[in-house]
Design a protein around this motif. Structure first.
Motif, mmCIF file in Angstrom:
data_model
loop_
_atom_site.group_PDB
_atom_site.id
_atom_site.type_symbol
_atom_site.label_atom_id
_atom_site.label_comp_id
_atom_site.label_asym_id
_atom_site.label_seq_id
_atom_site.Cartn_x
_atom_site.Cartn_y
_atom_site.Cartn_z
ATOM 1 N N VAL A 130 -9.431 -0.946 3.497
ATOM 2 C CA VAL A 130 -10.813 -0.758 3.042
ATOM 3 C C VAL A 130 -10.811 0.038 1.738
ATOM 4 O O VAL A 130 -11.496 -0.320 0.778
ATOM 5 N N GLU A 131 -10.008 1.087 1.699
ATOM 6 C CA GLU A 131 -9.910 1.924 0.497
ATOM 7 C C GLU A 131 -9.403 1.095 -0.700
ATOM 8 O O GLU A 131 -9.902 1.219 -1.818
ATOM 9 N N ALA A 132 -8.422 0.231 -0.444
ATOM 10 C CA ALA A 132 -7.848 -0.609 -1.503
ATOM 11 C C ALA A 132 -8.875 -1.614 -2.033
ATOM 12 O O ALA A 132 -8.978 -1.833 -3.238
ATOM 13 N N ILE A 133 -9.650 -2.203 -1.124
ATOM 14 C CA ILE A 133 -10.684 -3.169 -1.526
ATOM 15 C C ILE A 133 -11.750 -2.439 -2.356
ATOM 16 O O ILE A 133 -12.197 -2.941 -3.380
ATOM 17 N N GLU A 134 -12.123 -1.240 -1.919
ATOM 18 C CA GLU A 134 -13.098 -0.448 -2.676
ATOM 19 C C GLU A 134 -12.551 -0.086 -4.057
ATOM 20 O O GLU A 134 -13.308 0.024 -5.021
ATOM 21 N N ALA A 135 -11.235 0.075 -4.155
ATOM 22 C CA ALA A 135 -10.598 0.420 -5.434
ATOM 23 C C ALA A 135 -10.526 -0.787 -6.372
ATOM 24 O O ALA A 135 -10.267 -0.632 -7.556
ATOM 25 N N ILE A 189 -5.673 -8.574 -7.583
ATOM 26 C CA ILE A 189 -4.642 -7.892 -6.798
ATOM 27 C C ILE A 189 -4.867 -8.155 -5.318
ATOM 28 O O ILE A 189 -5.980 -8.019 -4.812
ATOM 29 N N ILE A 190 -3.793 -8.533 -4.637
ATOM 30 C CA ILE A 190 -3.823 -8.714 -3.182
ATOM 31 C C ILE A 190 -2.963 -7.609 -2.577
ATOM 32 O O ILE A 190 -1.799 -7.445 -2.951
ATOM 33 N N MET A 191 -3.533 -6.849 -1.659
ATOM 34 C CA MET A 191 -2.798 -5.770 -1.011
ATOM 35 C C MET A 191 -1.959 -6.309 0.141
ATOM 36 O O MET A 191 -2.370 -7.242 0.836
ATOM 37 N N CYS A 192 -0.808 -5.698 0.342
ATOM 38 C CA CYS A 192 0.070 -6.041 1.467
ATOM 39 C C CYS A 192 0.128 -4.813 2.361
ATOM 40 O O CYS A 192 0.423 -3.725 1.890
ATOM 41 N N SER A 193 -0.169 -5.004 3.632
ATOM 42 C CA SER A 193 -0.185 -3.840 4.516
ATOM 43 C C SER A 193 0.446 -4.166 5.854
ATOM 44 O O SER A 193 0.538 -5.318 6.252
ATOM 45 N N ALA A 194 0.864 -3.113 6.526
ATOM 46 C CA ALA A 194 1.352 -3.256 7.888
ATOM 47 C C ALA A 194 0.137 -3.245 8.814
ATOM 48 O O ALA A 194 -0.945 -2.815 8.417
ATOM 49 N N ILE A 219 0.832 -1.207 0.000
ATOM 50 C CA ILE A 219 0.000 0.000 0.000
ATOM 51 C C ILE A 219 0.869 1.259 0.000
ATOM 52 O O ILE A 219 0.694 2.145 -0.811
ATOM 53 N N THR A 220 1.831 1.310 0.915
ATOM 54 C CA THR A 220 2.621 2.519 1.103
ATOM 55 C C THR A 220 3.923 2.442 0.313
ATOM 56 O O THR A 220 4.820 1.692 0.675
ATOM 57 N N MET A 221 3.997 3.207 -0.780
ATOM 58 C CA MET A 221 5.203 3.238 -1.617
ATOM 59 C C MET A 221 5.434 4.654 -2.117
ATOM 60 O O MET A 221 4.500 5.443 -2.193
ATOM 61 N N PRO A 222 6.695 4.976 -2.480
ATOM 62 C CA PRO A 222 6.968 6.319 -3.021
ATOM 63 C C PRO A 222 6.398 6.504 -4.428
ATOM 64 O O PRO A 222 5.989 5.531 -5.053
ATOM 65 N N PHE A 264 -6.297 -9.021 1.096
ATOM 66 C CA PHE A 264 -5.113 -8.377 1.660
ATOM 67 C C PHE A 264 -4.370 -9.366 2.552
ATOM 68 O O PHE A 264 -4.953 -10.317 3.061
ATOM 69 N N ILE A 265 -3.079 -9.139 2.688
ATOM 70 C CA ILE A 265 -2.252 -9.905 3.619
ATOM 71 C C ILE A 265 -1.492 -8.900 4.464
ATOM 72 O O ILE A 265 -1.196 -7.795 4.013
ATOM 73 N N VAL A 266 -1.207 -9.285 5.694
ATOM 74 C CA VAL A 266 -0.597 -8.366 6.645
ATOM 75 C C VAL A 266 0.864 -8.737 6.887
ATOM 76 O O VAL A 266 1.210 -9.907 6.988
#
Length: 120
Positions: free
Chosen positions: A90-95, A77-82, A54-57, A100-102
């Motif tokens: 939630v925002e990523a799933i809506e997008a 797409i599977i999101m990776c988050s801390a 999720i968090t990248m430059p 997601f995986i943690v």
């Protein structure tokens, strides 16, 4: 064998995910370090699945998901988050992200999410 694109700005995280996926009999076809690379590599490689931090430059994962889904509504797409990034998840799933995986990654959880999203 399903092809996977791994996108994360941290080399260690890409390496960890690549090892888990390879052990799970998935083929990692490319690695990206930001959202812009994710979009470019998605177009080039046409992977079956993308793991996206999720968090990248430059461009974050959520913006990249929106762009990829806009081009390919079937993108998986599977999101990776801390931990503690629930709002962003939630925002990523809506997008358009499918799951997601943690971090830190649990090998079993990663493979389960990949199987579920790929319908295996």
């Amino acid at each position: 064998m399903s092809n996977v694109l791994v996108v994360d700005d941290a080399k260690f995280m890409r390496l960890t995910l690549t090892n888990i996926l390879t052990k799970g009999k998935y083929n990692v076809v490319g690695e990206g370090t930001d959202g812009e690379q994710a979009i470019k590599l998605y177009r080039e490689l046409k992977p079956d699945l993308v793991t996206m931090d999720i968090t990248m430059p430059h461009m974050n994962g959520i913006e990249a998901v929106r762009a990829i889904i806009k081009e390919d509504s079937d993108a998986k797409i599977i999101m990776c988050s801390a931990l503690g990034q629930q709002k962003l998840i939630v925002e990523a799933i809506e997008a358009g992200a499918k799951d997601f995986i943690v971090k830190p990654f649990d090998e079993y959880r990663v493979i389960e999410a990949v199987k579920r999203v790929l319908g295996q």
